[in-house]
Design a protein around this motif. Sequence first.
Motif, PDB file in Angstrom:
ATOM      1  N   UNK A   1      20.798 -17.674  35.174  1.00 42.54           N
ATOM      2  CA  UNK A   1      21.260 -17.030  33.949  1.00 42.54           C
ATOM      3  C   UNK A   1      21.510 -18.111  32.902  1.00 42.54           C
ATOM      4  N   UNK A   2      20.762 -18.036  31.819  1.00 39.68           N
ATOM      5  CA  UNK A   2      20.934 -18.984  30.727  1.00 39.68           C
ATOM      6  C   UNK A   2      22.198 -18.633  29.935  1.00 39.68           C
ATOM      7  N   UNK A   3      22.663 -19.534  29.069  1.00 42.11           N
ATOM      8  CA  UNK A   3      23.843 -19.215  28.262  1.00 42.11           C
ATOM      9  C   UNK A   3      23.665 -17.912  27.493  1.00 42.11           C
ATOM     10  N   UNK A   4      24.710 -17.111  27.479  1.00 45.36           N
ATOM     11  CA  UNK A   4      24.632 -15.799  26.853  1.00 45.36           C
ATOM     12  C   UNK A   4      24.812 -14.700  27.888  1.00 45.36           C
ATOM     13  N   UNK A   5      24.411 -13.490  27.545  1.00 48.05           N
ATOM     14  CA  UNK A   5      24.559 -12.340  28.438  1.00 48.05           C
ATOM     15  C   UNK A   5      23.187 -11.804  28.821  1.00 48.05           C
ATOM     16  N   UNK A   6      23.016 -11.601  30.109  1.00 45.47           N
ATOM     17  CA  UNK A   6      21.749 -11.088  30.630  1.00 45.47           C
ATOM     18  C   UNK A   6      22.040  -9.941  31.599  1.00 45.47           C
ATOM     19  N   UNK A   7      21.251  -8.883  31.508  1.00 43.44           N
ATOM     20  CA  UNK A   7      21.364  -7.780  32.451  1.00 43.44           C
ATOM     21  C   UNK A   7      20.387  -8.004  33.597  1.00 43.44           C
ATOM     22  N   UNK A   8      20.596  -7.254  34.680  1.00 41.71           N
ATOM     23  CA  UNK A   8      19.667  -7.363  35.807  1.00 41.71           C
ATOM     24  C   UNK A   8      18.250  -6.995  35.381  1.00 41.71           C
ATOM     25  N   UNK A   9      18.141  -5.990  34.533  1.00 34.47           N
ATOM     26  CA  UNK A   9      16.804  -5.592  34.076  1.00 34.47           C
ATOM     27  C   UNK A   9      16.189  -6.709  33.237  1.00 34.47           C
ATOM     28  N   UNK A  10      16.985  -7.384  32.385  1.00 31.41           N
ATOM     29  CA  UNK A  10      16.467  -8.482  31.566  1.00 31.41           C
ATOM     30  C   UNK A  10      16.076  -9.680  32.419  1.00 31.41           C
ATOM     31  N   UNK A  11      16.694  -9.791  33.584  1.00 30.26           N
ATOM     32  CA  UNK A  11      16.368 -10.888  34.500  1.00 30.26           C
ATOM     33  C   UNK A  11      15.176 -10.556  35.387  1.00 30.26           C
ATOM     34  N   UNK A  12      14.603  -9.397  35.177  1.00 31.35           N
ATOM     35  CA  UNK A  12      13.403  -9.027  35.929  1.00 31.35           C
ATOM     36  C   UNK A  12      13.671  -8.456  37.300  1.00 31.35           C
ATOM     37  N   UNK A  13      14.915  -7.996  37.573  1.00 34.09           N
ATOM     38  CA  UNK A  13      15.238  -7.413  38.876  1.00 34.09           C
ATOM     39  C   UNK A  13      14.862  -5.929  38.860  1.00 34.09           C
ATOM     40  N   UNK A  14      14.112  -5.516  39.850  1.00 32.23           N
ATOM     41  CA  UNK A  14      13.718  -4.108  39.952  1.00 32.23           C
ATOM     42  C   UNK A  14      14.942  -3.225  40.160  1.00 32.23           C
ATOM     43  N   UNK A  15      14.907  -2.031  39.575  1.00 35.15           N
ATOM     44  CA  UNK A  15      16.058  -1.128  39.680  1.00 35.15           C
ATOM     45  C   UNK A  15      16.369  -0.774  41.131  1.00 35.15           C
ATOM     46  N   UNK A  16      15.358  -0.745  41.971  1.00 42.24           N
ATOM     47  CA  UNK A  16      15.590  -0.429  43.385  1.00 42.24           C
ATOM     48  C   UNK A  16      16.508  -1.444  44.057  1.00 42.24           C
ATOM     49  N   UNK A  17      16.629  -2.650  43.459  1.00 41.10           N
ATOM     50  CA  UNK A  17      17.475  -3.699  44.034  1.00 41.10           C
ATOM     51  C   UNK A  17      18.849  -3.792  43.363  1.00 41.10           C
ATOM     52  N   UNK A  18      19.084  -2.967  42.359  1.00 43.07           N
ATOM     53  CA  UNK A  18      20.387  -2.979  41.715  1.00 43.07           C
ATOM     54  C   UNK A  18      21.438  -2.379  42.653  1.00 43.07           C
ATOM     55  N   UNK A  19      22.712  -2.635  42.405  1.00 44.66           N
ATOM     56  CA  UNK A  19      23.750  -1.933  43.171  1.00 44.66           C
ATOM     57  C   UNK A  19      23.660  -0.420  42.903  1.00 44.66           C
ATOM     58  N   UNK A  20      24.015   0.351  43.903  1.00 42.74           N
ATOM     59  CA  UNK A  20      23.951   1.806  43.789  1.00 42.74           C
ATOM     60  C   UNK A  20      25.304   2.420  44.161  1.00 42.74           C
ATOM     61  N   UNK A  21      25.633   3.524  43.506  1.00 44.79           N
ATOM     62  CA  UNK A  21      26.786   4.323  43.884  1.00 44.79           C
ATOM     63  C   UNK A  21      26.316   5.740  44.154  1.00 44.79           C
ATOM     64  N   UNK A  22      26.795   6.294  45.240  1.00 43.91           N
ATOM     65  CA  UNK A  22      26.393   7.654  45.625  1.00 43.91           C
ATOM     66  C   UNK A  22      27.640   8.492  45.863  1.00 43.91           C
ATOM     67  N   UNK A  23      27.605   9.718  45.321  1.00 42.90           N
ATOM     68  CA  UNK A  23      28.672  10.657  45.634  1.00 42.90           C
ATOM     69  C   UNK A  23      28.276  11.394  46.902  1.00 42.90           C
TER      70      UNK A  23
END
Length: 294
Positions: free
Chosen positions: A246-268
């Motif tokens: 992560x370079x200086x500044x703010x980066x999201x997982x999507x901006x870092x090229x991480x597929x959504x399938x690998x993001x944290x998940x919450x399930x009810x």
Amino acid sequence: MDRRPERTAPFHRVGIPLRALLLALLVAVVPVAALAASNAQGNNGQGGSTQGNNAQGSTAKVSKGITVALSPSSRTVDQGQSASFTVSATSTGGFTGPVTFAVSGLPDGATASAAPASLVLASGSTAQATLTVSTATTTPATKTDFTVTGTSGSTLSNAAPGQLQVLEVKRTFGLSGSVTGLLAPGVSRSLNLQISNPQNKSIAVTNLSVAISQVVRTPAAVAAKLPCSSADYRITQYSGAYPLTVEPGTRSLSALGVLEANWPQIKMLDTPQLQDGCKGATVQFTFTGTGEAN
């Protein structure tokens, strides 16, 4: 009757004491002369010994060898950073040949390398190499003494002293996230985490974690005493690759090229229990992470 004065007897009486006196003087002079000769001989002997020592010192040969020196003698670095030294190797006594360096006494997690890896010395010459000492983020923050030696076959140099002071690095970064969409029984939603790096250098994130800190029910659910808690939800942690640079500044997982399938998940969860208390509820999260400063 001969009246001539007698001369012989008085001459003999006077001559005997004279010879005795001359003999006494001779005995007295001999010891003095002998003493002077002895002193002269002793001085000459000492002088000869000194000259001999000087001659021996001037003709003594210096054995072939290697002398190593380190400059500067001390460096200070942050954990995970590296420091450079100049190591010099000098030929003594006509030594010739290749020289390699070895470093001992470095702290845990620290390594050393020389460039070039080997020097070739001619008789009486001096050559230099750059010694780089690299530390890890886990290297203890302490001051450590180490030594550098040069080796050529069976020839070993002196141990040149050096010192490395490692400083603890405390840097922070921020984490936040939000759920895309509403939750319902049996439904999962992704959390697109935001990583905020306030440093002027990049960081390598090595761990991300999400937990439910609180479930806030609506006033109506509270008044009706309808329950809803973290037990009604399940968190699936980030499953992407590490580290995340992560370079200086703010980066999201999507901006870092991480597929959504690998993001944290919450399930009810869809449970047989009444879950009306979760209608309109707000789920609050706690985000934690660790990383290494580059």
